[in-house]
Design an enzyme around this catalytic site. Structure first.
Site, PDB file in Angstrom:
ATOM      1  N   ASP A 145       1.252  -1.522 -13.582  1.00  0.00           N
ATOM      2  CA  ASP A 145       0.336  -0.626 -14.293  1.00  0.00           C
ATOM      3  C   ASP A 145       0.479   0.803 -13.775  1.00  0.00           C
ATOM      4  O   ASP A 145       0.489   1.764 -14.560  1.00  0.00           O
ATOM      5  CB  ASP A 145      -1.123  -1.080 -14.117  1.00  0.00           C
ATOM      6  CG  ASP A 145      -1.619  -1.908 -15.293  1.00  0.00           C
ATOM      7  OD1 ASP A 145      -0.776  -2.543 -15.967  1.00  0.00           O
ATOM      8  OD2 ASP A 145      -2.840  -1.927 -15.534  1.00  0.00           O
ATOM      9  N   ASP A 149       0.839  -1.208   0.000  1.00  0.00           N
ATOM     10  CA  ASP A 149       0.000   0.000   0.000  1.00  0.00           C
ATOM     11  C   ASP A 149       0.868   1.250   0.000  1.00  0.00           C
ATOM     12  O   ASP A 149       0.638   2.211  -0.739  1.00  0.00           O
ATOM     13  CB  ASP A 149      -1.005  -0.021   1.165  1.00  0.00           C
ATOM     14  CG  ASP A 149      -0.381  -0.352   2.510  1.00  0.00           C
ATOM     15  OD1 ASP A 149       0.799  -0.775   2.558  1.00  0.00           O
ATOM     16  OD2 ASP A 149      -1.077  -0.202   3.540  1.00  0.00           O
TER      17      ASP A 149
HETATM   18 MG    MG Z   1      -1.736  -6.347 -15.657  1.00  0.00          MG
END
Ligand code: MG
Ligand code: IPM
Length: 362
Positions: free
Chosen positions: A254, A226
């Site tokens: 990503d 996190d």
């Molecule tokens: Mg992915």
């Protein structure tokens, strides 16, 4: 006599075939210049394979991949196959390919391209100079752990289960890739886990810590996932090399990719043990909305071919040449729609490919 490298091409779905064409032409130009020989064979995967054979990874495709020196994949998936049962979905083909080739190490660079810095949604001063390598474990963790499935409980309710599990051997081999990658870069390795909650992460952290003594030249740090997500968008320049498990790596890669604002520019490599063929593919997807319209950006595919040369065939000079040609077309102002800004030369996929070939020949 020069060795012939067998390269299996998996154009897949959506924009896959058009961007693949550009990458293959670029590889052919590279072959002429560096006196290399490639023999290309094409196979079906993803939706294209489902349509032709009913399954996303036909046995023949996996066989061809196993027999080659490297595999170049474009992209898989599309609306058409989104509602099929899991076993027949394009994604299952990709996972089968990773597992079938034993590609446990996924390298995902997120490098800011100076010419495209304004494409990032973050402030210039935050992202300028960002150069991160995410090393993601790819054949273990919650993607593959047993038990998995949707089960019936005693009360007749359903229960969905996946298991996040790593053995020490699985942790050690990806940790080694992490340390060695960091050693070739900025000598800083950040391991990402959730050791404050998950036992599997505690084992991960312990193994990484133990292994650090073998790499005194690499500075190891640990972050909870996190916090890592937060730090990636807050101050990405603090990172050099990240190493993490399958699911955390999926998510963080990503996020890291989006720092650059140009996901259409990012390649990746998936590698197994030495001697097995690696798989090289762009980070972006099959973009079905623009497929077949000559709008796609082929540069991530070309940069994936460069990673294939560097990591798959150990041809670093050829790789650098290809990467420099990409820089050059950007310098010359050529832009596909996804990276276009005012005053530059808007081109389609094919014209971008032609500009790239011209840069390679220059
Ligand atoms: Mg992915
Ligand atoms: C990726 C993708 C895949 C993954 C999907 C398509 C199975 O998101 O390569 O990151 O989750 O690994």
């Amino acid at each position: 006599m020069t060795q012939t490298y067998r390269i299996t091409l998996l154009p897949g779905d959506g924009i896959g075939p058009e961007i693949m064409r550009v990458a293959v032409e670029a590889l052919e130009a590279i072959a002429r210049q560096f006196d290399l020989r490639f023999s290309f064979n094409e196979a079906l995967v993803g939706g294209a394979a489902i349509d032709a054979t009913g399954e996303p990874l036909p046995a023949d495709t996996l066989e061809q991949c196993c027999q080659s020196d490297a595999v170049l994949l474009a992209a898989i998936g599309g609306y058409k196959w989104d509602n099929l049962p899991r076993a027949q979905r394009p994604e299952t083909g990709l996972l089968g390919l990773r597992a079938g080739l034993g590609l446990f190490a996924n390298l995902r660079p997120a490098t800011i391209v100076p010419q495209l810095i304004d494409a990032s949604t973050l402030k210039r001063e935050v992202v300028e100079g960002v150069d991160i390598m995410v090393v993601r474990e790819l054949t273990g963790g919650i993607y593959f752990g047993q038990p998995k499935g949707i089960f019936q409980t005693e009360t007749g309710a359903q229960r969905g289960v996946n298991t996040m599990a790593y053995t020490t051997a699985e942790i050690d081999r990806i940790a080694k890739v992490g340390f060695e990658t960091a050693r070739q870069r900025g000598h800083r390795l950040c391991s990402v886990d959730k050791a404050n909650v998950l036992d599997v992460s505690q084992l991960w952290r312990d193994r990484l810590t133990q292994m650090a003594s073998q790499y005194p030249d690499v500075e190891l740090s640990h972050l909870y996932v996190d916090n890592a997500a937060m730090q990636l968008v807050r101050a990405p320049k603090q990172f050099d090399t990240l190493v993490t498990g399958n699911l955390f790596g999926d998510i963080l890669s990503d996020a890291a990719a989006m720092l650059t604002g140009s996901i259409g520019m990012l390649p990746s490599a998936s590698l197994g043990v030495a001697g097995t063929p690696g798989l090289f593919e762009p980070v972006h997807g099959s973009a079905p909305d623009i497929a077949g319209q000559d709008k796609a950006n082929p540069l991530a595919q070309v940069l994936s071919a460069a990673m294939l040369l560097r990591y798959g065939l150990n041809q670093p000079q050829a790789a650098t040449k290809l990467e420099m040609a990409v820089t050059q077309v950007l310098e010359q102002g050529y832009r596909t729609g996804d990276i276009m800004s005012a005053g530059l030369k808007s081109v389609g996929c094919r014209a971008m490919g032609e500009a790239l070939l011209a840069a390679l020949d220059a």
